[in-house]
Scaffold this active site. Structure first.
Site, PDB file in Angstrom:
ATOM      1  N   PHE A  45      -4.540  -4.346   4.168  1.00 45.24           N
ATOM      2  CA  PHE A  45      -3.121  -4.683   4.037  1.00 45.24           C
ATOM      3  C   PHE A  45      -2.495  -5.044   5.382  1.00 45.24           C
ATOM      4  CE2 PHE A  45      -3.779  -2.052   0.226  1.00 45.24           C
ATOM      5  CZ  PHE A  45      -3.216  -2.871  -0.737  1.00 45.24           C
ATOM      6  N   THR A  51      -2.423 -11.899  -3.460  1.00 44.93           N
ATOM      7  CA  THR A  51      -3.323 -10.856  -2.960  1.00 44.93           C
ATOM      8  C   THR A  51      -3.706  -9.871  -4.065  1.00 44.93           C
ATOM      9  OG1 THR A  51      -1.358  -9.679  -2.187  1.00 44.93           O
ATOM     10  CG2 THR A  51      -2.564 -10.992  -0.566  1.00 44.93           C
ATOM     11  N   CYS A  68       1.649  -5.343   5.350  1.00 49.01           N
ATOM     12  CA  CYS A  68       2.167  -5.789   4.049  1.00 49.01           C
ATOM     13  C   CYS A  68       3.312  -4.892   3.572  1.00 49.01           C
ATOM     14  CB  CYS A  68       1.039  -5.786   3.026  1.00 49.01           C
ATOM     15  SG  CYS A  68       1.569  -6.207   1.355  1.00 49.01           S
TER      16      CYS A  68
END
Length: 1066
Positions: A399, A271, A406
């Site tokens: 996120f 990511t 996350c």
């Protein structure tokens, strides 16, 4: 009563399996969102797997209520469990208790203090990236996605596990990275395959197992290394191995440790590498944002290394990262499921308990209801000065959200800031291809694909290197890169340096710049040629600087935007002291208000900041007869001035021509046709005539695009054509080449920069077909060269007559060099000279006449074919180079093409309640057809679409009323458009109106009504049509508001700002 969730047509038993692009699902989901709106439903493999897709902010916000919805492991992630088991990202909660233990143990590892403590390790890896880019130099083509993958993979490994992967010390990525990408890709594909099909794919299954083994082996190696070499460092691996959960008293099992190590290695780098690559892309596409960010870094940090204390202290950097993640959320979707039967959208849509509801973050973060009409635009300012904090809840979710959001967000956020700061401290970044538009690659995440840059060390010696102005010419550049970037023969090594910079989209300015560079040795100079962007902040002072550039609707060319942004923000009256320069501007007076804006700005800014102007700025109007002559005259003045200033002298016998042609032995392998690279080849699907035999031919072509190419309605398709075979045959005959000779390879060599393929075998036919323009009018400079060749008295007199009135005798008659040589066979001109004076082949841009909602991987063109009597009076007809090439294509033919973005305003608005008012004639219908096709598909999908008005001009309803009995009738019956034709030869069928502007005036009541309803206005056609339509609008304003001529023009400009877009062609 609830409303059924819309769904596309499905295939029996298979459902919507074929609706989704298997390699790039996000593209299909995005197009479906544009077609169906805020919500739609797909059924994969019939009714077995019902999936609801939510695309708006309102639904994203509603679905973020963890009292009603919980995270669901998607079918893709369920396949990832084959390797990652019940790790943090893939665990089924609440039934898998290991998730809770791991989450409680590892959450504290990512608090601010612990992440700050990782700064030194992060900077260690970042410094390796900087060292690599610095050592490889400015001419190295860098794939930032690959190097950012090295960076983030090494950083998570070192910071979390104290293990060095040393990715920057390898030629290729580590085996783990390749295995991971392949594993994630295959996991996504397996999620949509029937089990019986999967079982028969033995080779694929074996590769899938091998990829899991490679990833598992690295995890085992890391664990074994720690057990063999224990450390006192309290890193994340140490916590996994020794930590005890305060609630249960349990630690992580070996399997759980392995699953979470693998989760961190995958999610902890994939990511962030995507975020960094998106950020670099958006910065390079937006020079003002890059300048502001660099100024913030230079002001607040300067040259010192970034530290943990700098994290979070640069507001503009934070805004840039937030905006990059808004437009490029690397995790583009997440899946939730309702805990009970429920409804969505204020009770509008019923959803059963357990249904997979995919929140399409990629589209929700572009919702105009939150982000405004410019939601597709990269604008970091929307994240500054409290605007981010004032956003409605759950509007920004790159996120993830809530309990399953996350866990490594603080780590990624710090790492990204440190990396961007350090990279911009050390390098000026420029795109390898300035025309590149975002392509995506998707595994578990998305990131830019086929995106390449150059990293130019800052505060270094001046450097100039060439980047082609168009991707379609990059193959030419590949064969001549050393020549184009300044490498010269030994005989030229002692010449005076000269630097030629250009800003060019369509090739005119680049062609002029190339000519200057080619002529330089004959005038005593050694030329280096490059783009304006390649010289930002590093202008040379050891030789004259010649700039050739253009304006495009008042904006700089793609490869000059960063240069202009830098130049206009220079400080100090002597910032360019010591630079000697000259500027020539290309433009078109059809754009009256912005004509020569960029060349004028550059010229004035150079003088303002202390540079010395060598000659007055030159200007050429591409729409006028004097275009080439203006450059010829300006170039003569430049060489005269440079000779005076630098004491050089011209070689009387060369006229700047230093190209040599030699025959190559028949046994030498033929050269690759450089333009024919599969990565940019499209395929013809359909080519049909639209008009009757009595009308000028118009054709409809359909192309299958190259892989990964995308487009929007209103974009262009750039075509690199070949010269018509008849013209090539004429040229071969003029130089007396037999069939055997033309098939025999030759080799070109030169002592300086050239756009011709040098130092490799190639046939004369290939050069004449694809590398030079054979039909372009000769320039006055060309006539001078012909006059200096060996001539008879008759040919000398003929050339003098042509030169005496160039505009009338040559330009208006479109006489090319080949025409003149044929008319005067006793002009003794070598083939090498002929090739040298011809301009290089240019791309041609055509408006796309389709919408990606019709077919995302196919485009259509609607073109006019130019095959008319030569206005010069010559027997041979005048053939349009590109239109003749396209007209002769057949289904299955391969074509060098590329999608190019159009003016940002020349796209249909996202607000479907805004009617479109479109005015065009002939093939100018092309983009309008794409607009209407898109709106028709949106209406057929159940959305409310305002009716548009199409004013279309042609000869008659029976000859060239393009698509009149087909799509236009279908869309009229659907209620999408009201077609108002203007038939120039059948006015009785068009309310007595002969031309488009006549019909607009006739129907002015409806036009005013559309304006009051928020309509957007589009004009496509010749400058004559554009000016005629504008004059009618001014007349309407005069009539309705009782204004005089001048006031009506001012009112038109004010009223139509942001609502009136033109696409003018000749």
């Amino acid at each position: 009563m609830t409303t059924p969730i819309p769904t596309p047509p499905a295939v029996p038993f298979l459902g919507h399996v074929n609706t989704i692009d298997k390699d790039l699902p996000i593209r299909s989901l995005d197009l479906l969102a544009h077609q169906y709106g805020e919500i739609y439903q797909l059924n994969v493999l019939g009714q077995c797997d019902k999936r609801v897709f939510a695309n708006s902010y309102a639904l994203q916000n509603e679905l973020s209520d963890e009292k009603r919805f919980s995270k669901k492991i998607s079918s893709n992630l369920n396949e990832v469990r084959n390797a990652a088991g019940d790790g943090l990202f893939t665990a089924h909660v609440p039934r898998e208790q290991n998730w809770y233990i791991a989450h409680r143990l590892l959450m504290p590892c990512f608090n601010a203090a612990n992440v700050y403590g990782m700064t030194d390790d992060m900077m260690d890896i970042i410094s390796q990236l900087v060292l690599k880019w610095d050592r490889f130099g400015s001419k190295e083509v860098i794939d930032p996605a690959v190097d950012f993958t090295r960076l983030t993979l090494d950083a998570i490994s070192l910071c979390a596990m104290s293990y060095r992967l040393n990715s920057f010390y390898r030629d290729d990525l580590p085996p783990f990275a390749h295995a991971m990408v392949d594993f994630l890709l295959e996991s996504g594909k397996r999620a949509n395959r029937p089990t019986i099909v999967q079982s028969m794919m033995t080779g694929t299954n074996a590769k899938y197992e091998e990829d899991q083994k490679i990833m598992g082996d690295l995890v085992n190696t890391i664990l074994e290394d720690r057990r063999t070499h224990p450390t006192d460092k309290r890193d994340i691996l140490s916590v996994m191995m020794t930590g005890k959960d305060k609630i249960t008293g349990l630690g992580l099992s070996d399997d759980s440790i392995k699953y979470n190590l693998l989760t961190f290695l995958i999610a902890g780098h994939e990511t962030t590498s995507g975020m960094l690559t998106f950020t670099v892309y958006y910065l390079l596409k937006n020079p003002e944002a890059l300048r502001k960010l660099r100024e913030e870094i230079d002001t607040k940090i300067g040259d010192r290394p970034a530290t943990a204390q700098d994290v979070g202290k640069l507001p503009y950097l934070i805004a840039v990262l937030r905006e990059s993640l808004r437009l490029g959320p690397t995790a583009p979707a997440r899946t939730v499921t309702p805990l009970e039967d429920t409804t969505l959208g204020g009770g509008k849509y019923f959803v059963e308990k357990g249904t997979s509801v995919i929140i399409n973050t990629y589209n929700a973060q572009r919702d105009t209801a939150v982000w405004g009409e410019d939601a597709e635009k990269f604008r970091p300012e929307r994240m500054l000065d409290g605007k981010f904090e004032a956003l409605p809840p759950n509007a920004w979710q790159p996120f993830g959200f809530g309990m399953r959001g996350c866990i490594g967000r603080p780590f990624a956020w710090q790492e990204a800031q440190l990396a961007i700061i350090t990279v911009l401290q050390h390098f000026d970044l420029v795109m390898h291809d300035p025309t590149y538009e975002l392509e995506l690659k998707q595994t578990l995440t998305i990131k830019p694909h086929n995106f390449a840059i150059h990293a130019l060390p800052r505060k270094d010696k001046s450097r100039v290197f060439a980047i082609p102005s168009a991707t379609l010419l990059s193959a030419h550049a590949a064969s001549t890169q050393r020549d184009r970037s300044g490498t010269v023969s030994a005989s030229a090594a002692n010449l005076q340096p000269l630097y030629v910079l250009y800003g060019s989209n369509t090739g005119n300015s680049e062609s002029f710049a190339q000519r200057l560079a080619s002529d330089a040795p004959a005038h005593g100079f050694r030329a280096s040629i490059g783009t304006l962007d390649s010289a930002s902040e590093q202008l040379p002072k050891d030789g004259p600087l010649i700039i050739v550039t253009a304006s495009f609707e008042g904006q700089p060319a793609d490869n000059a935007a960063h240069f202009v942004e830098w130049l206009t923000n220079l400080e100090g009256g002597d910032a360019l002291s010591g630079v000697k320069y000259a500027v020539f501007g290309c433009g078109n007076t059809d754009w009256v208000k912005t004509y020569q804006r960029v060349p004028t700005l550059i010229d004035e800014e150079f003088e303002k900041h202390g540079a010395t102007r060598l000659v007055a700025r030159g200007s050429g109007n591409a729409g006028g007869a004097e275009f080439f002559e203006a450059f010829d005259q300006w170039e003569d003045g430049v060489w005269s001035k440079l000779s005076s200033v630098y004491g050089t002298s011209a070689k009387a016998d060369s006229a700047g021509l230093n190209l040599n042609v030699k025959l190559v032995s028949p046994g030498t392998a033929r050269a690759e046709v450089l333009r024919q690279r599969d990565t940019s080849l499209g395929t013809v699907v359909v080519n049909k005539l639209l008009t009757s035999p009595n009308a000028a031919p118009k054709r409809h072509l359909e192309f299958a695009l190259p892989k990964d190419a995308t487009y929007r309605a209103g974009d262009y398709l750039a075509i690199l054509p070949v010269n018509p075979d008849r013209i090539v045959r004429r040229a071969l005959a003029r130089f007396g080449l037999s069939a055997e000779q033309e098939a025999r390879p030759i080799e070109l060599t030169t002592g300086g920069p050239t756009s011709l393929p040098v130092n490799k075998p190639i046939t004369v036919s290939a050069i004449l077909s694809g590398y030079v323009e054979l039909s372009q009018p000769a320039t006055s400079r060309d006539l001078d060269i012909l006059l200096k060749a060996k001539n008879s008295d008759a040919s000398l007199k003929a050339l003098q007559t042509l030169s005496s009135n160039y505009a009338e005798n040559v330009f208006k008659k479109r006489l090319g060099v080949l025409d003149i040589l044929e008319e005067n066979p006793d002009i003794d001109l070598p083939l090498s000279t002929f090739l040298q004076i011809l301009p290089s082949m240019r791309i041609r841009q055509y408006s796309i006449s389709s919408s990606p909602l019709w077919n995302a991987s196919h485009v259509t063109l609607t073109i006019s074919v130019l095959d008319a009597p030569a206005i010069s009076g010559r027997a041979e007809p005048f053939l349009g180079v590109a239109s003749t090439y396209l007209a002769g294509l057949a289904a299955g033919d391969r074509v060098q093409l590329s999608v190019r973005t159009s003016n940002a305003a020349f796209h249909p608005p996202t607000d479907l309640s805004a009617p479109l008012v479109m005015m065009c004639a002939g093939s100018g219908l092309a983009p309008m057809r794409g607009f209407l096709q898109e709106r028709a598909l949106q209406k057929q999908a159940g959305r409310t679409v305002a009716k548009s008005i199409l004013f279309f001009g042609c000869r008659s309803p029976r000859e060239d009323f393009l698509y009149g009995d087909a799509e236009l009738k279908e869309w009229s019956d659907l209620g999408v458009v009201d077609v108002r034709p203007a038939f120039s030869r059948a006015t009785e069928a068009s309310e007595g109106c002969r031309y488009v502007q006549d019909r607009v005036l006739h129907d002015r009541t409806d036009v005013v009504g559309a304006f009051l309803s928020g309509g957007k206005f589009f004009v496509c056609g010749s400058s004559k049509i554009a000016s005629g339509v504008k004059q009618v609008f001014v007349e309407i304003i005069k009539e309705t508001r009782k204004l005089d001529d001048e006031a009506a023009v001012v009112a038109f400009d004010e009223m139509m700002t942001g609502r009136y877009a033109t696409d003018i062609f000749e």
